[in-house]
Enzyme design. Structure first.
Site, PDB file in Angstrom:
ATOM      1  CB  SER A 124      40.291  89.314  18.591  1.00  0.00           C
ATOM      2  OG  SER A 124      40.256  88.860  17.255  1.00  0.00           O
ATOM      3  CE  LYS A 176      30.677  74.647  -2.453  1.00  0.00           C
ATOM      4  NZ  LYS A 176      30.382  76.078  -2.281  1.00  0.00           N
TER       5      LYS A 176
END
Length: 305
Positions: A124, A176
């Protein structure tokens, strides 16, 4: 007369203690002089001289500002002939991998040969930081790849409900609090977060395509998050050769005329005083352990240091 053996033992013990403290003092002076005047090893930085720099990235990769500043200075250092990037990391944050990728790319752009050397794991973000290198080495059994982006959360709404807890959120917009551990993802929230992950994945794929000079479609075929061995990664074109630091030095000598015996200087973000104190501490505790073992005592405090 019966006390003579005890007196002899006491005198012998005092002599050993005196020898220990003398040795510690001498080591402290030597370490201090090495830090001030330079010499082989990571503490030799004041007087400079031509060298190969070695950057070690291990554990979780994050945006370490002190180490990034060291790389910036290394790119401008005329005495640095090449950079070795030693990687042993299962990954890290996307921003951390991107920051080191960019910093290492600037070292290469400054005309310095860069070699990445993978250890047990370079996956990664650990693979991302290797991509700007001129050449990537790995062991056959190195775990690498894992070209992908992961965003995780959890939903504890049912657990909280069973406990009689009802969380309340007041947000400025419907996205949000997405994701939130207090309620399931909405379809709108899932789509927005998926778009974020896909954009980050596209950035990662573009880095691989540019670093390995591969078509993007070829990269995407293996950019599904899978891990692979060094041997598999080499067959797929994701790295260049099997080997470690010794093989990297041979390649630098043959391809860039960097002498194999040129000294290596570690890029250590610690300051001079911090390195000196660390060396003196290691010398002190090592000497203390040897003295105590000679006396037949190994206290648990030292084993926990």
């Amino acid at each position: 007369m019966a006390l003579e053996p005890d007196l002899l033992l006491d005198r012998r013990r005092l002599k050993r203690q005196l020898a220990f403290w003398r040795t510690t003092l001498v080591l402290g002076v030597v370490v201090g002089l090495a830090v001030i005047f330079g010499g082989p090893g990571p503490a030799a930085s004041v007087l400079g001289g031509q060298h190969v720099a070695r950057l070690t990235l291990s554990g979780t990769i994050s945006e370490d500002r002190r180490t990034l500043r060291l790389l910036e200075r290394a790119a401008r250092d005329d005495d640095m002939r090449a950079l070795l990037v030693m990687i042993n990391s299962p990954g890290g944050s996307v921003a951390g991998g991107e920051a080191f990728h960019a910093a290492i790319a600037r070292v290469r752009a400054a005309g310095k040969p860069v070699v990445a050397i993978m250890g047990g794991t370079a996956a990664s973000a650990g693979y991302m930081v290797a991509l700007p290198a001129h050449r990537i080495f790995a062991r056959e059994s190195t775990l690498t790849g894992s070209i992908g982006v992961l965003l995780q959360s959890f939903n504890a709404a049912e657990l909280l409900e069973s406990l009689g807890v009802r969380p309340e959120s007041i947000t400025s917009g419907p996205l949000k609090d997405q994701p939130s551990p207090f309620r399931p993802l909405t379809e709108e929230g899932r789509a927005a977060l998926s778009a974020v992950v896909e954009d980050m994945q596209s950035q990662f794929v573009a880095m691989v395509a540019a670093g390995r000079d591969m078509p993007e479609a070829q990269v995407r075929a293996v950019a599904d998050g899978r891990v692979m061995t060094g041997r598999q990664a080499m067959a797929l074109g994701l790295l260049d050769a099997i080997g470690g630091e010794a093989e990297a030095r041979v390649w630098l000598a043959e391809q860039h005329e960097v002498p194999r015996d040129l000294r290596v200087r570690d890029l250590d973000p610690r300051g001079t005083a911090e390195r000196a104190l660390s060396s003196m501490s290691d010398a002190f505790w090592g000497g203390a352990a040897r003295l105590l073992r000679a006396e037949g005592v190994i206290p648990w405090q030292i084993s926990l240091r």
